[in-house]
Every structure is written in structure tokens, then in C-alpha cells.
Design a protein around this motif. Sequence first.
Motif, short mmCIF file in Angstrom:
data_model
loop_
_atom_site.label_atom_id
_atom_site.label_comp_id
_atom_site.label_asym_id
_atom_site.label_seq_id
_atom_site.Cartn_x
_atom_site.Cartn_y
_atom_site.Cartn_z
N UNK A 106 -4.13 4.77 2.40
CA UNK A 106 -3.14 3.71 2.16
C UNK A 106 -3.27 3.13 0.75
N UNK A 107 -4.48 2.85 0.33
CA UNK A 107 -4.68 2.26 -0.99
C UNK A 107 -4.33 3.23 -2.11
N UNK A 108 -4.45 4.52 -1.85
CA UNK A 108 -4.12 5.52 -2.86
C UNK A 108 -2.63 5.79 -2.94
N UNK A 109 -2.00 6.04 -1.81
CA UNK A 109 -0.62 6.52 -1.82
C UNK A 109 0.43 5.45 -1.56
N UNK A 110 0.09 4.37 -0.90
CA UNK A 110 1.05 3.31 -0.61
C UNK A 110 0.86 2.25 -1.69
N UNK A 111 1.67 2.22 -2.64
CA UNK A 111 1.47 1.51 -3.91
C UNK A 111 1.12 0.03 -3.80
N UNK A 159 -11.92 -5.26 -0.41
CA UNK A 159 -10.78 -4.92 -1.26
C UNK A 159 -9.53 -5.74 -0.93
N UNK A 160 -9.05 -5.77 0.32
CA UNK A 160 -7.85 -6.57 0.57
C UNK A 160 -8.09 -8.07 0.38
N UNK A 161 -9.30 -8.49 0.55
CA UNK A 161 -9.62 -9.92 0.46
C UNK A 161 -9.64 -10.42 -0.98
N UNK A 221 -9.09 5.65 -6.38
CA UNK A 221 -8.18 4.95 -5.46
C UNK A 221 -7.53 3.76 -6.17
N UNK A 222 -8.32 3.04 -6.94
CA UNK A 222 -7.81 1.87 -7.67
C UNK A 222 -6.67 2.27 -8.62
N UNK A 224 1.44 6.19 9.08
CA UNK A 224 0.31 5.58 8.38
C UNK A 224 0.76 4.57 7.33
N UNK A 225 1.94 4.77 6.77
CA UNK A 225 2.39 3.88 5.71
C UNK A 225 3.37 2.81 6.20
#
Length: 124
Positions: free
Chosen positions: A7-12, A44-46, A83-84, A105-106
Motif C-alpha cells: 500500500x505504501x509503495x503503490x497507493x500514492x 509510519x502512519x502515525x 517504499x518511501x 488491497x487499494x
Amino acid sequence: TLMDIFRLTFDKYEWEFLPNIKFDYRPWEGHDAQGSLLFQMKKIPRYFLKDSCPTLSQEKRIAMWIQILEACDPFDASLLENVRRHKMPYRSITKKLVEEAFPGIFNRVSEDGQEESTESVGQG
């Protein structure tokens, strides 16, 4: 964690305050740090995605990111840096392949609990 990586890689998702540079850090040299990635991914999300923790200064955010990289196995730290930048280090793993393997997934859920995508999890 695998799903989060995809998700972090492909879902912008937009990363907050982390410049698109290579950070200098000391790679972990101790014994097994494989389990560290799971723990570090929770941060990361936090702290690092757009609109998360707006009171955190850029300097503190960068220092925290370097600490995350240093706490991980060197392979995992390299993966997180890719990923970042929304780059999958394996050419054969594409967004299309991930969507086929993990339908839905997205999909994102809006604040009112409704899916923002028309795909449903588990179909396909």
C-alpha cells in the motif's frame, strides 16, 4: 506488514516532511533484527504520512526516520527507503500484480465507513 509495504509503495500516500534524499544512517550490525520491521512499520502512519502529527517538527521527524532505519535489519532499512520513494525494489512486483493477487488491497474507507472504490475485497 507485507500488505502495508504494498500500500505504501503503490497507493500514492504522501509522506510528510521527508525530503527525497538518501539519509545517512548506521546500518544495524547486531544479531537478528528481522522482527524490528513489524514494530517500526506501526510508526509510519502515525508520524510520517501527510496530515499525521502536524505538531512534529521536520528535524524531529527526520531524526525519528533515521532511528527507524537504524533499528531495522539493513535489508529492511533499504526496503523502507524504497517504499518511501514509492519504488518497489523488485521489478517483477508491480501494482497490477499486487491488485491481481490481493483484490481490493487499494480500497480506502471514507470517514462515513463507505468504501471509496467500487471493488470489493475478496472478489476476482
